[in-house]
Design an enzyme around this catalytic site. Sequence first.
Site, PDB file in Angstrom:
ATOM      1  N   GLU A  62      22.167  39.757  57.329  1.00  0.00           N
ATOM      2  CA  GLU A  62      21.438  40.827  58.046  1.00  0.00           C
ATOM      3  C   GLU A  62      22.306  41.429  59.145  1.00  0.00           C
ATOM      4  O   GLU A  62      22.724  40.718  60.062  1.00  0.00           O
ATOM      5  CB  GLU A  62      20.148  40.246  58.649  1.00  0.00           C
ATOM      6  CG  GLU A  62      19.272  41.298  59.327  1.00  0.00           C
ATOM      7  CD  GLU A  62      17.928  40.738  59.795  1.00  0.00           C
ATOM      8  OE1 GLU A  62      17.385  39.833  59.128  1.00  0.00           O
ATOM      9  OE2 GLU A  62      17.432  41.204  60.833  1.00  0.00           O
ATOM     10  N   LYS A  82      10.579  34.271  63.525  1.00  0.00           N
ATOM     11  CA  LYS A  82      11.551  34.733  62.516  1.00  0.00           C
ATOM     12  C   LYS A  82      12.827  35.181  63.214  1.00  0.00           C
ATOM     13  O   LYS A  82      13.937  34.910  62.751  1.00  0.00           O
ATOM     14  CB  LYS A  82      10.939  35.865  61.690  1.00  0.00           C
ATOM     15  CG  LYS A  82      11.743  36.268  60.466  1.00  0.00           C
ATOM     16  CD  LYS A  82      12.901  37.200  60.729  1.00  0.00           C
ATOM     17  CE  LYS A  82      13.610  37.604  59.427  1.00  0.00           C
ATOM     18  NZ  LYS A  82      14.743  38.521  59.668  1.00  0.00           N
ATOM     19  N   ASP A 102      20.962  21.824  55.672  1.00  0.00           N
ATOM     20  CA  ASP A 102      19.806  22.148  54.826  1.00  0.00           C
ATOM     21  C   ASP A 102      18.857  23.063  55.605  1.00  0.00           C
ATOM     22  O   ASP A 102      18.041  22.602  56.403  1.00  0.00           O
ATOM     23  CB  ASP A 102      19.113  20.834  54.433  1.00  0.00           C
ATOM     24  CG  ASP A 102      17.853  21.051  53.617  1.00  0.00           C
ATOM     25  OD1 ASP A 102      17.440  22.212  53.438  1.00  0.00           O
ATOM     26  OD2 ASP A 102      17.277  20.039  53.174  1.00  0.00           O
ATOM     27  N   HIS A 147      19.645  48.487  65.215  1.00  0.00           N
ATOM     28  CA  HIS A 147      19.663  47.848  63.906  1.00  0.00           C
ATOM     29  C   HIS A 147      20.160  48.838  62.848  1.00  0.00           C
ATOM     30  O   HIS A 147      21.036  48.523  62.044  1.00  0.00           O
ATOM     31  CB  HIS A 147      18.246  47.388  63.575  1.00  0.00           C
ATOM     32  CG  HIS A 147      18.149  46.550  62.350  1.00  0.00           C
ATOM     33  ND1 HIS A 147      18.574  45.243  62.334  1.00  0.00           N
ATOM     34  CD2 HIS A 147      17.709  46.823  61.119  1.00  0.00           C
ATOM     35  CE1 HIS A 147      18.387  44.759  61.120  1.00  0.00           C
ATOM     36  NE2 HIS A 147      17.861  45.694  60.372  1.00  0.00           N
TER      37      HIS A 147
HETATM   38  C1  MEV Z   1      14.206  40.986  62.634  1.00  0.00           C
HETATM   39  O1  MEV Z   1      15.069  40.288  61.727  1.00  0.00           O
HETATM   40  C2  MEV Z   1      13.735  40.049  63.727  1.00  0.00           C
HETATM   41  C3  MEV Z   1      12.722  40.642  64.701  1.00  0.00           C
HETATM   42  O2  MEV Z   1      11.590  41.150  63.989  1.00  0.00           O
HETATM   43  C4  MEV Z   1      12.302  39.543  65.642  1.00  0.00           C
HETATM   44  C5  MEV Z   1      11.160  39.901  66.594  1.00  0.00           C
HETATM   45  O3  MEV Z   1      10.367  40.795  66.270  1.00  0.00           O
HETATM   46  O4  MEV Z   1      11.090  39.239  67.644  1.00  0.00           O
HETATM   47  C6  MEV Z   1      13.297  41.811  65.448  1.00  0.00           C
END
Ligand code: MEV
Length: 401
Positions: free
Chosen positions: A82, A267, A283, A380
């Site tokens: 990513e 995430k 792992d 991004h």
């Molecule tokens: C994207 O890979 C991760 C985010 O969605 C994390 C978040 O929202 O805190 C930007």
Amino acid sequence: MSKDSRIPGFYRLPPAARRQELIARADLSADDILTLDGGGLDFAGADRVVENAIGVYTLPLGLGLNFRINGVDYLVPMAVEEPSVIAAASNAARMVRLGGGFSAEADDPIMTAQVEIAGVADPVTARQRIEAHATELLNLANAAVPRLVQRGGGARSLEVRISERVAELGQRLVVHVHIDCRDAMGANLVNTVAESIAARVAILAGGRFGLRILTNLSDRRLVRIDARVPFAALATPGADADTVAHDIAAASRFAEDDPYRAATHNKGIMNGVDAVVIATGNDWRGVEAGAHAFAAVSGRYRPLATWSVDGDTLRGRLVMPMAVGTVGGTLQIHAGARLAQRILGVTSAGTLGMIIGCVGLASNLAALRALATEGIQRGHMALHRRAVDATVRTNGLEVTR
Ligand code: MEV
């Protein structure tokens, strides 16, 4: 040359110059670096690892910069597809560095084996009998993993949980054996222990054994990370530092209040965590399972990291399980994973776990700062476009944008 993890302008260097910089700082040779050209694993190696092998699937490997943890600098290899994960973590680590760097702690490397015993007529007496034979059972466990015991690890304690009655199985007991795995992740050791004691536990309990396997909710192998960011480090071209700090704390409260937001918050943490777990040959499914089970252990899914304002400092804290190792597993076969550990300069699983936790907290800070200011898409998408342009160039097409 020192292993200073701050390398201004690193991203602007041509790729070959980046490698030269790494060679000098991590005390590598030019041959070491060539390991990475094949991704660290060739087809023959892959064929020894998995069944029906047809090739090798590779990921980009980049360097996380600016990490200072308990006063020591680390260059952090990160394997991730990513765009912006590595840049974001490095940028956040630079902000934390301005506040003195990360403080980190790791529990002893304790993993837990579960032995399920079904059909127990008298669970309370069964528990007493198992507890009365704890020393015998721990000795039996240790006899099954002699090399771990030689390295200073081994079974440390056990506990008996009486779980609900299951209609077709009768009363179920679950015996947990807590095992110090030293520098191994420990899955095989723990499973060996579970299988070695199950028959004896079943006799003591007056039942029959069922599953014998580790739990990935490794809640005795936590890392705890603290970061203090001076407000001044947080300002963006469009927002003053004080506002950004308070908005990051508000974003953290949103994750505490709302499991839907907490999932995305976590995430973002796992963006950084998984990248280092993968680069070091660990792992990541186990780490992921542990992270999310731990996040939900209170009965509600919660953020693994939170942020609050303290005077003119933004304080972050992350607590999560970290079942990773620096010996065994993929390392025997994967030269890229071995090189990643050399770049980090770690031999202890605890130190590796602390570094991974810090990268997770840095990733979280970067995401919240972006979300609390201009939004995530601008930065991004700029990096994403860079990747798309590169693809177009590779394919010999002209970039028309
Ligand atoms: C994207 O890979 C991760 C985010 O969605 C994390 C978040 O929202 O805190 C930007």
